[in-house]
Scaffold this active site. Sequence first.
Site, PDB file in Angstrom:
ATOM      1  N   SER A  89      14.916 -61.341 -30.859  1.00 54.07           N
ATOM      2  CA  SER A  89      15.316 -61.603 -29.487  1.00 54.07           C
ATOM      3  C   SER A  89      16.843 -61.569 -29.363  1.00 54.07           C
ATOM      4  CB  SER A  89      14.712 -62.929 -29.017  1.00 54.07           C
ATOM      5  OG  SER A  89      14.683 -63.007 -27.622  1.00 54.07           O
ATOM      6  N   ASP A 135      11.196 -57.779 -31.474  1.00 51.50           N
ATOM      7  CA  ASP A 135      10.653 -58.035 -30.138  1.00 51.50           C
ATOM      8  C   ASP A 135      11.704 -58.220 -29.047  1.00 51.50           C
ATOM      9  OD1 ASP A 135       8.017 -58.024 -28.973  1.00 51.50           O
ATOM     10  OD2 ASP A 135       8.427 -60.066 -28.307  1.00 51.50           O
ATOM     11  N   HIS A 194       5.986 -63.525 -29.354  1.00 54.36           N
ATOM     12  CA  HIS A 194       7.420 -63.190 -29.353  1.00 54.36           C
ATOM     13  C   HIS A 194       8.142 -63.710 -30.598  1.00 54.36           C
ATOM     14  CE1 HIS A 194      11.320 -62.193 -27.777  1.00 54.36           C
ATOM     15  NE2 HIS A 194      11.684 -63.461 -27.662  1.00 54.36           N
TER      16      HIS A 194
END
Length: 308
Positions: free
Chosen positions: A122, A146, A285
Amino acid sequence: MHVAIDISEFSYLPAQAEALGVPLPEVERLTLPLADGRSVSALRFGGAEPQVTLLHGAGLNAHTWDTTTLALQRPLLAIDLAGHGDSSWRDDVDYTPRTLARDVAESLDAWTSQPQVVVGQSLGGLTGAALAASRPDLVSELVIVDITPGIDVTAGPAALREFYAGPTDFASRDELVDKAMSLGFGGSRPETERGVFLNTRVRPDGRVEWKHHFAHLAAHALAAHDPGSATAPSVLHETGWDDLSGVSAPITLVRAARGFVSEADAADFQRRVPAARVVSLDATHNVQETAPVELAALIAAASTVRGI
């Protein structure tokens, strides 16, 4: 009033290692003072020269990688990004990837002597891209977990804003665990308790607060600096694509099948970065927490290919 009793931040590791059936590596916390008075903190696993550097996502910290690290069994660094974990908060509230990458570069200059397989999830993934573009000498391979620049993750921000809304301090960690589980964060209660413990601290007055700065910012500031937000500024997206175009190291995008990167997002990434490899894992995630063994295998393969 319940008063949380602090125990060692490494106290969870033996049971995690036993569950995985792997030996427990050496681990220590490092602190690097910076010229502006702030400091960067990190975990160093293994007694040898680090081969891999791990960068967490927004609102997390280095301990999010614990299970992945144990499964990987490589000497590595897991860095607390500015404003997270035990690293200093920024007075200017600038947590954009290029700014964060400067701290990471100073840390690698101080703590490593060879190019790293840099794995970022992220916000950490965009930070890794900024690092690889600006300091190619520090990065042998980049694994982005992700996230893509400009991604639409409207399923995530609303829950995050609700999670961090309201008071910034609490009577107990149990209160935070209950809140996290009610909003669908975490797994089992013991797993959620571990995550809350490692991401909070007890103040001298006995109240519990989040370690990361984002939870202490106004809702609009959180949205402005979290790449997991659908309202993140376009400049963040633009610099992300620019950074990726300037990366000379091999790039892998790890898409979480139940995460924020859709198949269309992954296809767009492949079009914009044609030399990159795109891999999908069955995970949410936070891949490092929901598919740690699979992610560790992918990282191990990358470092083996690079001859590390």
